[in-house]
Motif scaffolding. Structure first.
Motif, PDB file in Angstrom:
ATOM      1  N   LEU A 124      70.865  37.880  31.835  1.00 53.84           N
ATOM      2  CA  LEU A 124      70.074  36.713  32.206  1.00 53.84           C
ATOM      3  C   LEU A 124      69.139  37.072  33.356  1.00 53.84           C
ATOM      4  O   LEU A 124      69.539  37.733  34.305  1.00 53.84           O
ATOM      5  N   VAL A 126      67.260  34.930  36.050  1.00 52.18           N
ATOM      6  CA  VAL A 126      67.223  33.553  36.557  1.00 52.18           C
ATOM      7  C   VAL A 126      66.301  33.487  37.768  1.00 52.18           C
ATOM      8  O   VAL A 126      66.493  34.216  38.747  1.00 52.18           O
ATOM      9  N   LEU A 203      67.670  36.431  28.097  1.00 53.36           N
ATOM     10  CA  LEU A 203      67.300  35.041  28.333  1.00 53.36           C
ATOM     11  C   LEU A 203      66.735  34.898  29.737  1.00 53.36           C
ATOM     12  O   LEU A 203      67.305  35.422  30.697  1.00 53.36           O
ATOM     13  N   ILE A 205      65.802  32.111  32.656  1.00 50.80           N
ATOM     14  CA  ILE A 205      66.063  30.734  33.065  1.00 50.80           C
ATOM     15  C   ILE A 205      65.268  30.453  34.336  1.00 50.80           C
ATOM     16  O   ILE A 205      65.703  30.780  35.431  1.00 50.80           O
ATOM     17  N   ARG A 207      64.070  27.965  37.132  1.00 51.18           N
ATOM     18  CA  ARG A 207      64.562  26.705  37.702  1.00 51.18           C
ATOM     19  C   ARG A 207      63.608  26.297  38.816  1.00 51.18           C
ATOM     20  O   ARG A 207      63.680  26.802  39.921  1.00 51.18           O
ATOM     21  N   MET A 225      64.812  29.314  28.796  1.00 51.07           N
ATOM     22  CA  MET A 225      65.481  28.020  28.914  1.00 51.07           C
ATOM     23  C   MET A 225      64.945  27.352  30.170  1.00 51.07           C
ATOM     24  O   MET A 225      65.305  27.708  31.277  1.00 51.07           O
ATOM     25  N   HIS A 227      64.091  24.842  33.195  1.00 47.80           N
ATOM     26  CA  HIS A 227      64.682  23.841  34.089  1.00 47.80           C
ATOM     27  C   HIS A 227      63.557  23.393  35.018  1.00 47.80           C
ATOM     28  O   HIS A 227      63.216  24.081  35.965  1.00 47.80           O
ATOM     29  N   VAL A 398      73.783  26.212  36.225  1.00 44.31           N
ATOM     30  CA  VAL A 398      72.608  27.068  36.344  1.00 44.31           C
ATOM     31  C   VAL A 398      71.401  26.198  36.670  1.00 44.31           C
ATOM     32  O   VAL A 398      70.490  26.592  37.381  1.00 44.31           O
ATOM     33  N   SER A 401      68.664  21.421  32.043  1.00 38.35           N
ATOM     34  CA  SER A 401      67.663  21.727  31.037  1.00 38.35           C
ATOM     35  C   SER A 401      67.076  20.454  30.447  1.00 38.35           C
ATOM     36  O   SER A 401      67.815  19.574  29.997  1.00 38.35           O
ATOM     37  N   LEU A 416      75.908  29.017  28.536  1.00 38.21           N
ATOM     38  CA  LEU A 416      75.640  30.439  28.750  1.00 38.21           C
ATOM     39  C   LEU A 416      76.341  31.330  27.741  1.00 38.21           C
ATOM     40  O   LEU A 416      76.497  32.534  27.958  1.00 38.21           O
TER      41      LEU A 416
END
Length: 456
Positions: A124, A126, A203, A205, A207, A225, A227, A398, A401, A416
């Motif tokens: 991931l 992030v 992936l 993510i 945020r 994904m 956020h 995390v 979403s 996840l």
């Protein structure tokens, strides 16, 4: 950082992920407890670094380069944030293992079994803004769910996140899980390089703001994904209880205005403008909430007697843009609408599809609202601030979403993991497809009642 080094970071993460896959899941729990010990041992150093980040950020606020909201999110000493961060590790450690769960089991033939089994996603990437405790939150979730992670916090928290990541690595070094299972990077240039490495990263993510999410989506082949913004609303229905309305609206707006699950818009059914609305407005004004009102809600406040003392100071006309703005402050946009249907349409048109609430005593209205509003969370007589992984019982999250694919709402451990199909033949000579077809054997597709895959 050069692309070569970014390549090394991503490659190391993928290698660490692959090496950890054959370890028992109990080792992940051991790792979380070791990380907790390491963070406690480094607490003084980490909080001093956070104070340095805060001083630098305060200078940016004074210069007009940073918002007060961002500054508040940066403070690791604020309230019980440190203790909550550590408690989150314990909460995640105590949760059931999300991997290895069987969601489908079928006997295709005598002694030929098929299983769909939950497994980690992989590596991931992030990316988040400001809040340094997110490093620990995400690292905990990644480790528990069997994923490796590369973490990028906001530049304003670099000193803090660097030491948090160092403490996490120190904790991992005392376990069988590779130290490079969790890594932290510092610059946007590193992110740009990593976004090109889809052979290693599974992936992304992001945020943060919509602009951050959109920028990443437009610059990578890796699945994203998102956020993003929390443009949440509360609708006061024609059958609302005034006490509930005051409590829900006040908490949704004032409990933590800078949070993505704080309410930004208040929608009033036209029948409550002269009944429930004055009481709600009074409570909001007493809490120093600035009200941006449409003509109907504004006119109603002008007729209230006695007139609130801070009415002139805190109440002003709204603009069309008010209802598309995530204020992240003690500011609330107010609009009056004629029906629940128009409220639902308004929310679906203006919200970020995060969390929206209705205050009503009508089960029919509650059902209509919850089914009609296209958001990750739809609440009845409850504050939007409940939209949180910790409050949902996920240990931590995390992020939340706003999307519709894979994971929606607060993303905890279940968000996840993905799944793989595992097949096993127990026949003496194995199984081949050539034995099946017209005039041959037929598939049984008989459900199997199992709690786990026997050969995991």
């Amino acid at each position: 950082m050069s692309k070569f080094n970014a390549h090394d970071i991503a490659a190391a993460a993928k290698t660490a992920f692959q090496e950890a896959q054959t370890l028992p899941s109990t080792e992940r729990i051991v790792a979380l407890h070791e990380i907790l010990k390491s963070l406690n041992a480094s607490k003084t150093e980490i909080l001093l670094a956070n104070e340095e980040d805060m001083r630098a950020a305060e200078a940016e606020v004074k210069a007009g380069n940073m918002s007060e909201t961002l500054l508040k999110r940066l403070d690791l000493n604020r309230g019980d944030k440190w203790d909550s961060m550590l408690q989150g590790i314990l909460d995640v450690a105590a949760l059931p293992d999300p991997t290895g769960n069987v969601s489908y089991a079928s006997e295709l033939d005598d002694e030929l079994e098929l299983f769909r089994v939950a497994c980690p996603i992989g590596v991931l990437l992030v990316i988040f803004e400001a809040r340094p405790e997110v490093v620990v939150n995400i690292a905990s979730l990644a480790i528990k769910s069997g994923n490796a992670a590369i973490l990028k916090g906001g530049k304003e928290s670099n000193r803090t996140t660097s030491l948090l990541a160092k403490a996490i690595s120190a904790g991992l070094s005392k376990t069988l899980i590779p130290e490079l299972y969790i890594q932290a990077i510092q610059t946007r240039a590193e992110v740009s390089s990593l976004l090109q490495l889809d052979q290693f990263i599974d992936l992304v993510i992001p945020r943060g703001s919509n602009s951050l999410v959109k920028n990443i989506q437009n610059n990578t082949r890796i699945p994203v994904m998102g956020h993003a913004d929390g443009l949440c609303s509360v609708f006061i229905d024609e059958q609302a209880d005034v006490t509930k309305a005051v409590r829900v609206v006040l908490d949704s707006k004032t409990d933590y205005p800078a949070a993505c699950n704080a309410s930004e818009t208040l929608i009033l059914h036209e029948s409550v403008v002269h009944t429930v609305w004055p009481a709600v407005a009074k409570a909001l004004l007493e809490a120093n909430v600035q009200l941006l009102c449409d003509p109907a809600s504004l006119d109603a406040l002008k007729k209230v007697t006695p007139k609130p003392t801070n009415l002139t100071k805190l109440v002003s006309p709204s603009e069309p843009s008010s209802y598309n703005t995530e204020h992240l402050d003690l500011i609330l946009s107010v609009v009056v609408l004629p029906s629940i249907q128009s409220a639902i349409q308004f929310i679906n048109s203006h919200s970020s599809h995060h969390t929206d609430a209705i205050v009503t005593e009508s089960d029919i209205a509650a059902s209509t609202f919850c089914r009609g509003v296209d958001s990750a969370g739809t609440f009845v007589n409850a504050s939007t601030r409940f939209a949180d992984g910790f409050r949902y019982g996920f240990g931590t999250e995390v992020g939340i979403s706003n999307g519709r694919i894979h994971a929606r709402g607060p993303v905890g451990l279940d968000g996840l993991v993905t799944y793989k199909y595992m097949m096993r033949s127990k026949a003496p000579s194995g199984h081949i497809v050539g034995e099946f077809g017209t005039g041959k054997k037929q598939y049984k597709h008989k459900p199997i009642n199992v709690a786990s895959v026997p050969f995991l």
